[in-house]
Design an enzyme around this catalytic site. Sequence first.
Site, PDB file in Angstrom:
ATOM      1  N   HIS B  56       0.832  -1.205   0.000  1.00  0.00           N
ATOM      2  CA  HIS B  56       0.000   0.000   0.000  1.00  0.00           C
ATOM      3  C   HIS B  56       0.868   1.257   0.000  1.00  0.00           C
ATOM      4  O   HIS B  56       1.260   1.775   1.035  1.00  0.00           O
ATOM      5  CB  HIS B  56      -0.882  -0.028   1.253  1.00  0.00           C
ATOM      6  CG  HIS B  56      -2.030   0.930   1.179  1.00  0.00           C
ATOM      7  ND1 HIS B  56      -3.266   0.628   1.680  1.00  0.00           N
ATOM      8  CD2 HIS B  56      -2.127   2.169   0.651  1.00  0.00           C
ATOM      9  CE1 HIS B  56      -4.084   1.656   1.482  1.00  0.00           C
ATOM     10  NE2 HIS B  56      -3.409   2.605   0.859  1.00  0.00           N
ATOM     11  N   HIS B  58       1.367   5.153  -2.032  1.00  0.00           N
ATOM     12  CA  HIS B  58       0.902   6.163  -2.994  1.00  0.00           C
ATOM     13  C   HIS B  58       2.128   6.866  -3.563  1.00  0.00           C
ATOM     14  O   HIS B  58       2.856   7.526  -2.826  1.00  0.00           O
ATOM     15  CB  HIS B  58      -0.035   7.171  -2.322  1.00  0.00           C
ATOM     16  CG  HIS B  58      -1.295   6.552  -1.808  1.00  0.00           C
ATOM     17  ND1 HIS B  58      -2.401   6.342  -2.598  1.00  0.00           N
ATOM     18  CD2 HIS B  58      -1.617   6.051  -0.590  1.00  0.00           C
ATOM     19  CE1 HIS B  58      -3.359   5.770  -1.886  1.00  0.00           C
ATOM     20  NE2 HIS B  58      -2.909   5.572  -0.660  1.00  0.00           N
ATOM     21  N   ARG B  60       1.866   8.876  -6.353  1.00  0.00           N
ATOM     22  CA  ARG B  60       1.362  10.159  -6.874  1.00  0.00           C
ATOM     23  C   ARG B  60       1.639  10.427  -8.348  1.00  0.00           C
ATOM     24  O   ARG B  60       1.197  11.440  -8.881  1.00  0.00           O
ATOM     25  CB  ARG B  60       1.907  11.336  -6.056  1.00  0.00           C
ATOM     26  CG  ARG B  60       1.557  11.300  -4.575  1.00  0.00           C
ATOM     27  CD  ARG B  60       0.061  11.416  -4.347  1.00  0.00           C
ATOM     28  NE  ARG B  60      -0.255  11.474  -2.914  1.00  0.00           N
ATOM     29  CZ  ARG B  60      -1.253  10.803  -2.359  1.00  0.00           C
ATOM     30  NH1 ARG B  60      -2.048  10.047  -3.091  1.00  0.00           N
ATOM     31  NH2 ARG B  60      -1.493  10.902  -1.079  1.00  0.00           N
ATOM     32  N   ASN B  90      -5.020   5.577  -7.194  1.00  0.00           N
ATOM     33  CA  ASN B  90      -5.706   6.887  -7.188  1.00  0.00           C
ATOM     34  C   ASN B  90      -4.800   8.008  -7.674  1.00  0.00           C
ATOM     35  O   ASN B  90      -4.580   9.005  -6.993  1.00  0.00           O
ATOM     36  CB  ASN B  90      -6.262   7.208  -5.795  1.00  0.00           C
ATOM     37  CG  ASN B  90      -5.186   7.329  -4.738  1.00  0.00           C
ATOM     38  OD1 ASN B  90      -4.090   6.788  -4.887  1.00  0.00           O
ATOM     39  ND2 ASN B  90      -5.487   8.018  -3.661  1.00  0.00           N
ATOM     40  N   ASP B 150      -8.725   2.233  -3.386  1.00  0.00           N
ATOM     41  CA  ASP B 150      -8.257   2.864  -2.150  1.00  0.00           C
ATOM     42  C   ASP B 150      -8.372   4.383  -2.170  1.00  0.00           C
ATOM     43  O   ASP B 150      -8.025   5.036  -3.157  1.00  0.00           O
ATOM     44  CB  ASP B 150      -6.813   2.486  -1.853  1.00  0.00           C
ATOM     45  CG  ASP B 150      -6.337   3.136  -0.574  1.00  0.00           C
ATOM     46  OD1 ASP B 150      -6.890   2.809   0.487  1.00  0.00           O
ATOM     47  OD2 ASP B 150      -5.439   3.992  -0.635  1.00  0.00           O
ATOM     48  N   HIS B 230      -5.445  -1.164   5.506  1.00  0.00           N
ATOM     49  CA  HIS B 230      -5.335  -0.373   6.744  1.00  0.00           C
ATOM     50  C   HIS B 230      -6.453  -0.574   7.775  1.00  0.00           C
ATOM     51  O   HIS B 230      -7.192   0.362   8.076  1.00  0.00           O
ATOM     52  CB  HIS B 230      -5.210   1.122   6.413  1.00  0.00           C
ATOM     53  CG  HIS B 230      -6.146   1.655   5.353  1.00  0.00           C
ATOM     54  ND1 HIS B 230      -7.504   1.467   5.380  1.00  0.00           N
ATOM     55  CD2 HIS B 230      -5.902   2.384   4.236  1.00  0.00           C
ATOM     56  CE1 HIS B 230      -8.056   2.059   4.340  1.00  0.00           C
ATOM     57  NE2 HIS B 230      -7.090   2.620   3.622  1.00  0.00           N
ATOM     58  N   ASN B 276      -6.727   8.854   6.808  1.00  0.00           N
ATOM     59  CA  ASN B 276      -7.962   8.088   6.614  1.00  0.00           C
ATOM     60  C   ASN B 276      -7.633   6.613   6.384  1.00  0.00           C
ATOM     61  O   ASN B 276      -6.944   6.294   5.417  1.00  0.00           O
ATOM     62  CB  ASN B 276      -8.726   8.650   5.404  1.00  0.00           C
ATOM     63  CG  ASN B 276     -10.115   8.073   5.319  1.00  0.00           C
ATOM     64  OD1 ASN B 276     -10.629   7.521   6.281  1.00  0.00           O
ATOM     65  ND2 ASN B 276     -10.718   8.179   4.151  1.00  0.00           N
ATOM     66  N   ASP B 303       0.666   2.606   3.632  1.00  0.00           N
ATOM     67  CA  ASP B 303      -0.221   3.702   3.224  1.00  0.00           C
ATOM     68  C   ASP B 303       0.552   5.018   3.140  1.00  0.00           C
ATOM     69  O   ASP B 303       0.045   6.081   3.498  1.00  0.00           O
ATOM     70  CB  ASP B 303      -1.425   3.844   4.160  1.00  0.00           C
ATOM     71  CG  ASP B 303      -2.559   4.647   3.510  1.00  0.00           C
ATOM     72  OD1 ASP B 303      -2.405   5.063   2.333  1.00  0.00           O
ATOM     73  OD2 ASP B 303      -3.593   4.858   4.169  1.00  0.00           O
ATOM     74  N   HIS B 307       1.996  14.381   0.560  1.00  0.00           N
ATOM     75  CA  HIS B 307       1.178  15.540   0.210  1.00  0.00           C
ATOM     76  C   HIS B 307       2.045  16.788   0.172  1.00  0.00           C
ATOM     77  O   HIS B 307       2.943  16.958   1.009  1.00  0.00           O
ATOM     78  CB  HIS B 307       0.049  15.745   1.223  1.00  0.00           C
ATOM     79  CG  HIS B 307      -1.076  14.775   1.064  1.00  0.00           C
ATOM     80  ND1 HIS B 307      -1.823  14.684  -0.096  1.00  0.00           N
ATOM     81  CD2 HIS B 307      -1.574  13.833   1.902  1.00  0.00           C
ATOM     82  CE1 HIS B 307      -2.738  13.736   0.045  1.00  0.00           C
ATOM     83  NE2 HIS B 307      -2.610  13.197   1.237  1.00  0.00           N
TER      84      HIS B 307
END
Lengths: 306, 429
Positions: B56, B58, B60, B90, B150, B230, B276, B303, B307
């Site tokens: 898991h 990200h 980006r 995502n 996700d 998660h 989240n 996860d 950002h």
Amino acid sequence: MKRHLLEAADLDRDDATLVLDTAAQIEQALAGREVKKLPTLRGRTVVNLFYEDSTRTRISFELAAKRLSADVINFSAKGSSVSKGESLKDTALTLEAMGADGVVVRHSASGAPHRLANWVRGSVVNAGDGTHEHPTQALLDAYTIRHRLGRLDGVRVTIVGDVLHSRVARSNVVLLQTLGAEVTLVAPPTLLPVGVGSWPAEVGYDLDAVLPKSDVVMMLRVQGERMNASFFPSAREYSRRYGLDARRMAALPDDAIVMHPGPMNRGMEIAAEVADSVRSTIVEQVANGVSVRMAVLYLLLGGAAQ
Amino acid sequence: MTTHLIKGARPLGGDAVDILVEDGRIAAIGDSLAATGAEVVEAGGLIALPGLVDLHTHLREPGREDAETVETGSRAAALGGFTAVHAMANTDPVADTAGVVEQVWRLGQEAGLVDVVPVGAVTVGLKGERLAELGAMADSAARVRVFSDDGHCVSDPALMRRALEYVKAFDGVVAQHAEEPRLTVGAQMHEGDRSARLGLTGWPAAAEEAIIARDVLLAEHVGARLHLCHVSTAGSVEILRWAKSRGVQVTAEVTPHHLLLTDACAESYDPVFKVNPPLRTEADIEALRAGLADGTIDAVGTDHAPHAVEDKESEWAQARPGMLGLEQALSVVIETMVEPGRLDWAGVADRMSVRPAQIGRLAEHGRPIAPGEPANLVLLDPGTRATVDPAALASRSRNSPYAGRELPGRVVATFLRGIATVLDGKATR
């Protein structure tokens, strides 16, 4: 006192009492004067940073600062750089560069004043943040209770209505507990937060059972929109179960008072005849708000220049 | 290709041995090995584990290259001891076609720091309305086996059922982000005592548990594999334990931050702690650690959610949820599981490499440290403690919830098929 007033828990009993006593002194000093103005904050700059429409709170703070001879800047989010997408931090840095000694902030996001306090050197006063707190409202409520009933210790205060979304309720529960009052919350269970059991307050669902044991009833504004989210079935049912009308008011002890932070929904949480009765302190609360906010600004900004 | 002779490492915390790495594989393991021309890696006292596998991550890219790229995220992963990461779908555009997953896969190959394994979206555009072309993604060069929306829950029960069934054809698995959307409208943090006081809209544990309960029943009914992203609550662990006792083919991951941090972090209103599902309570942490220890929870999944500064330096409600994890995951597991004696090194290898590799069907990862196996390895010094400095991270973003916190464990070296991606604690490329 701490440098900022972000939530009611920032005030211990001595601090809170000092604010109330100072407000009383200010009121006395101004009583009967033709020029209702003290020179205390001459040369200081107070910025009213309002991200949410709130005419009454903004005017109250503005009047408080002006009566202390501070320079006041009203910075409304609408029609300013904020509406063009400027971040809270950039706004804070701008205010900082302009030399604001105090920032009074109203914001729809809980915790926004806490964030702001990290970014400015001046004192931050929370004028209401989201569904979190509104500490000067609690101070003016405490001031009003003490003025009417002569004490706060042991006073039984019942707060009725939309506790879940109410910053007024959160601040009052904490401050009244600090000052020795006993708080009971009454609401439909849908309008009480999960976790309310950890608050220093009794919780009940039956208004009629609590009224005879209440020295103060504080009615919270209930927004009609809440019924669209199924917090209650209809405005009428809400009013019937949790509204304060003349019949219910008659169940109160003789010297009990009725409070409302405004703006009211007459006919919803409070009947017109109750709002206009001699027990009602609603207009007094507004007047006391100015004195209490003067006391807060004086105590936070009035010391020797830092 | 460079030959490496790793001297004195302790595989899974056992006795010190030398490990000879040649042509991408472990050539020999023994005492006092010698190899002419080999680059010697002094590993006295270091623990050797199979390279870690993250289910898991990200990354980006494509879409938010200002927050992370496949390359910067790969570097962060290698520094964290990973040799394979699953890149969540995502992105912008969403990884819901063979084209996008192949692009991500190719970028991973070019970076060459970890195996970047794309996750495919379950539904077109993550909208939860109709299935994406799951088979096309499975058949693509990226060989997608894990499918997830996700960030969004596949909340429509009929659609979830079909997804579970459909991916059986290529031995895929649906990784569910368990969040009943109607119960979490506007949710900002765990719903409980602290949310009540802070005036932040609550995210109830029941919103996660209701979906998990539903989906283990669906997985049982259609005989499909289900993975849960998660998991964050004590109740979720209980449901999982029950489902596994019935033989449901369900697996689950827990994040490092849910093993360490509680909702008390929200009291600062600093959105670096907004995530989240949200940080939960002490009791939840205890149940998650117990679940990871006894195997009810199969894996640690980071996860890792980079950002940009402007998406975090704001009011709590405006900030985007998510926190960095790749570079501190192993340290957090040492702090919360190894040092308290709840997991030994074999256990760490199992939960952070073996089982996640099995869930993702990665044949070359999560293998034993033995001659003939692929040389995907991490060497770590478990004793060193260091304070986390976000500015020193390889990730392009800085939203680490561990900033200023002292954590144990330092990754000294990572090998991907025999190539050193990290040496002496520094990325080699």
